[in-house]
Design a protein around this motif. Structure first.
Motif, PDB file in Angstrom:
ATOM      1  N   TRP A  37       0.833  -1.213   0.000  1.00  0.00           N
ATOM      2  CA  TRP A  37       0.000   0.000   0.000  1.00  0.00           C
ATOM      3  C   TRP A  37       0.862   1.255   0.000  1.00  0.00           C
ATOM      4  O   TRP A  37       0.495   2.276  -0.585  1.00  0.00           O
ATOM      5  CB  TRP A  37      -0.965   0.001   1.187  1.00  0.00           C
ATOM      6  CG  TRP A  37      -0.344   0.055   2.553  1.00  0.00           C
ATOM      7  CD1 TRP A  37      -0.025  -0.996   3.350  1.00  0.00           C
ATOM      8  CD2 TRP A  37       0.030   1.237   3.287  1.00  0.00           C
ATOM      9  NE1 TRP A  37       0.519  -0.556   4.542  1.00  0.00           N
ATOM     10  CE2 TRP A  37       0.563   0.806   4.527  1.00  0.00           C
ATOM     11  CE3 TRP A  37      -0.040   2.600   3.029  1.00  0.00           C
ATOM     12  CZ2 TRP A  37       1.028   1.696   5.495  1.00  0.00           C
ATOM     13  CZ3 TRP A  37       0.420   3.487   3.992  1.00  0.00           C
ATOM     14  CH2 TRP A  37       0.951   3.041   5.200  1.00  0.00           C
ATOM     15  N   ARG A 102      -5.307   8.804   5.533  1.00  0.00           N
ATOM     16  CA  ARG A 102      -6.471   7.920   5.460  1.00  0.00           C
ATOM     17  C   ARG A 102      -6.052   6.456   5.407  1.00  0.00           C
ATOM     18  O   ARG A 102      -6.612   5.607   6.103  1.00  0.00           O
ATOM     19  CB  ARG A 102      -7.306   8.261   4.216  1.00  0.00           C
ATOM     20  CG  ARG A 102      -8.126   9.537   4.323  1.00  0.00           C
ATOM     21  CD  ARG A 102      -8.765   9.816   2.963  1.00  0.00           C
ATOM     22  NE  ARG A 102      -9.829  10.786   3.026  1.00  0.00           N
ATOM     23  CZ  ARG A 102      -9.656  12.111   3.049  1.00  0.00           C
ATOM     24  NH1 ARG A 102      -8.421  12.600   3.052  1.00  0.00           N
ATOM     25  NH2 ARG A 102     -10.690  12.935   3.090  1.00  0.00           N
ATOM     26  N   ARG A 103      -5.060   6.179   4.585  1.00  0.00           N
ATOM     27  CA  ARG A 103      -4.646   4.780   4.431  1.00  0.00           C
ATOM     28  C   ARG A 103      -4.013   4.243   5.723  1.00  0.00           C
ATOM     29  O   ARG A 103      -4.215   3.089   6.088  1.00  0.00           O
ATOM     30  CB  ARG A 103      -3.657   4.657   3.273  1.00  0.00           C
ATOM     31  CG  ARG A 103      -3.305   3.209   2.928  1.00  0.00           C
ATOM     32  CD  ARG A 103      -4.597   2.411   2.668  1.00  0.00           C
ATOM     33  NE  ARG A 103      -4.348   0.996   2.559  1.00  0.00           N
ATOM     34  CZ  ARG A 103      -4.284   0.327   1.398  1.00  0.00           C
ATOM     35  NH1 ARG A 103      -4.429   0.978   0.264  1.00  0.00           N
ATOM     36  NH2 ARG A 103      -4.086  -0.970   1.394  1.00  0.00           N
ATOM     37  N   GLN A 104      -3.251   5.100   6.410  1.00  0.00           N
ATOM     38  CA  GLN A 104      -2.654   4.658   7.666  1.00  0.00           C
ATOM     39  C   GLN A 104      -3.732   4.325   8.693  1.00  0.00           C
ATOM     40  O   GLN A 104      -3.610   3.372   9.461  1.00  0.00           O
ATOM     41  CB  GLN A 104      -1.731   5.735   8.222  1.00  0.00           C
ATOM     42  CG  GLN A 104      -1.026   5.350   9.510  1.00  0.00           C
ATOM     43  CD  GLN A 104      -0.186   4.098   9.359  1.00  0.00           C
ATOM     44  OE1 GLN A 104       0.842   4.104   8.703  1.00  0.00           O
ATOM     45  NE2 GLN A 104      -0.620   3.003   9.967  1.00  0.00           N
ATOM     46  N   VAL A 106      -6.679   3.168   8.052  1.00  0.00           N
ATOM     47  CA  VAL A 106      -7.239   1.875   7.658  1.00  0.00           C
ATOM     48  C   VAL A 106      -6.296   0.742   8.045  1.00  0.00           C
ATOM     49  O   VAL A 106      -6.723  -0.279   8.595  1.00  0.00           O
ATOM     50  CB  VAL A 106      -7.513   1.860   6.140  1.00  0.00           C
ATOM     51  CG1 VAL A 106      -7.892   0.453   5.680  1.00  0.00           C
ATOM     52  CG2 VAL A 106      -8.616   2.847   5.792  1.00  0.00           C
ATOM     53  N   GLU A 107      -5.012   0.913   7.759  1.00  0.00           N
ATOM     54  CA  GLU A 107      -4.035  -0.145   8.035  1.00  0.00           C
ATOM     55  C   GLU A 107      -3.912  -0.436   9.530  1.00  0.00           C
ATOM     56  O   GLU A 107      -3.751  -1.579   9.942  1.00  0.00           O
ATOM     57  CB  GLU A 107      -2.661   0.253   7.472  1.00  0.00           C
ATOM     58  CG  GLU A 107      -2.588   0.294   5.968  1.00  0.00           C
ATOM     59  CD  GLU A 107      -2.853  -1.056   5.335  1.00  0.00           C
ATOM     60  OE1 GLU A 107      -2.382  -2.075   5.894  1.00  0.00           O
ATOM     61  OE2 GLU A 107      -3.549  -1.111   4.297  1.00  0.00           O
ATOM     62  N   ASP A 109      -6.298   0.266  11.653  1.00  0.00           N
ATOM     63  CA  ASP A 109      -7.663   0.071  12.150  1.00  0.00           C
ATOM     64  C   ASP A 109      -7.952   0.998  13.321  1.00  0.00           C
ATOM     65  O   ASP A 109      -8.531   0.597  14.334  1.00  0.00           O
ATOM     66  CB  ASP A 109      -7.887  -1.394  12.556  1.00  0.00           C
ATOM     67  CG  ASP A 109      -9.377  -1.723  12.729  1.00  0.00           C
ATOM     68  OD1 ASP A 109     -10.198  -1.010  12.116  1.00  0.00           O
ATOM     69  OD2 ASP A 109      -9.705  -2.671  13.462  1.00  0.00           O
ATOM     70  N   PRO A 111      -9.509   4.970  13.740  1.00  0.00           N
ATOM     71  CA  PRO A 111     -10.098   6.095  13.013  1.00  0.00           C
ATOM     72  C   PRO A 111      -9.400   7.420  13.306  1.00  0.00           C
ATOM     73  O   PRO A 111      -8.751   7.583  14.347  1.00  0.00           O
ATOM     74  CB  PRO A 111     -11.550   6.125  13.514  1.00  0.00           C
ATOM     75  CG  PRO A 111     -11.474   5.509  14.878  1.00  0.00           C
ATOM     76  CD  PRO A 111     -10.406   4.451  14.793  1.00  0.00           C
TER      77      PRO A 111
END
Length: 300
Positions: A37, A102-104, A106-107, A109, A111
């Motif tokens: 990613w 944003r991706r971090q 998600v990775e 988990d 918010p």
């Protein structure tokens, strides 16, 4: 008494290494960074950054091509060029930081407040774009002036100097690269200056793009972690190299080093680094973690 070698001989040997390094740099493709990613973020936003840098360099060349020789030194011209680069770069950096934050989230988990993160990303991007534009434009300006003066001292006519600078890419090099390209004239003539200048220009573009992309994505990762820390969580960061033969000793000494989020990594040479990149063309990755309180003594 041992006599020092003439400075000109030392410069030629140094330039030879630099030009050879440029050939090697352009002939090798760096291994795809990990995690996947992270590599995708670098690819996507690196392309946007590369487009901005290429556009700006074409603007510099176009501006110089229609101006008289003496107008190339006009400080107002370079102020305008610097401002145009900052304007184009800011939204690209903002998108990179926002996407990485944003991706971090998600990775990991965990918010983050997206709107607030976007606002902070935009502020950082504006300031960073101005800083980067100033560094790039001012170094380019000084390198151009030094190259023009050196070519004149070598006896080139104005037409030959313009050709070397515009066709050879000397209008867009840093001082070290421009000096190496100019000094190749004594060995290879005007054609050598143009050939080496074009090669070094490609290297400089790649270095700028790589460093800017890594810095922007790392900023997004750290931005997400800062929100978790503000919630009272214990957050750490870890320096990760790509663990291949191209890792430099400085970065290699920091691999898997873990410290509190607001602390610095310490390299083997005693230098401190907040996050990657540690140097031009650094490919390192910063990893962040939300930890339980009982690991504080280990990472502090």
């Amino acid at each position: 008494m041992k006599r020092d070698r003439p400075r000109s001989e030392l410069l030629v040997k140094r330039d030879g290494r630099l030009l050879e390094d440029a050939r090697e740099f352009l002939s090798k493709q760096a291994g795809r960074p990990s995690p996947e990613w992270y590599a995708k973020l670098l690819d996507e936003h690196g392309e946007e950054i590369a487009a901005v840098i290429a556009w700006w360099l074409s603007q510099v060349q176009a501006q110089l091509a229609v101006l008289e020789w003496w107008q190339w030194t006009d400080p107002l011209l370079w102020m305008e060029l610097e401002a145009s680069l900052a304007r184009r770069l800011a939204p690209v950096l903002r998108r990179a930081v926002q996407a990485a934050a944003r991706r971090q989230a998600v990775e990991q988990d965990e918010p983050i407040p997206v709107r607030l993160a976007d606002a902070e990303a935009a502020l950082w991007a504006e300031q960073e774009a101005q800083r980067q534009a100033a560094l790039i434009a001012r170094e380019t300006h000084v390198a151009l002036l030094e190259a023009a003066e050196a070519l004149e001292l070598l006896g080139l006519s104005e037409e030959e100097r313009r050709r070397a600078i515009l066709e050879g890419g000397l209008f867009a090099l840093n001082r070290r690269f421009a000096g190496a390209a100019v000094r190749s004239y004594e060995r290879e003539g005007l054609a050598g200056v143009i050939e080496h200048g074009q090669r070094l220009l490609a290297v400089r573009q790649e270095l700028i793009v790589t460093q800017t992309a890594v810095s922007s994505v790392a900023e997004g990762i750290i931005l997400a972690a800062l929100f978790w820390q503000r919630e009272g969580r214990l957050v750490t960061k870890m320096w990760r190299t790509q663990e291949d033969e191209k890792v430099c000793p400085i970065c290699g000494s920091m691999n898997v080093q873990e410290v509190p989020l607001r602390s610095f990594f310490v390299a083997s040479d005693g230098s401190y680094h907040e996050r990657p990149p540690a140097h031009p063309n650094c490919r390192c990755f910063v990893q962040v973690f939300v930890r339980s309180g009982d690991v504080f003594d280990f990472v502090a």
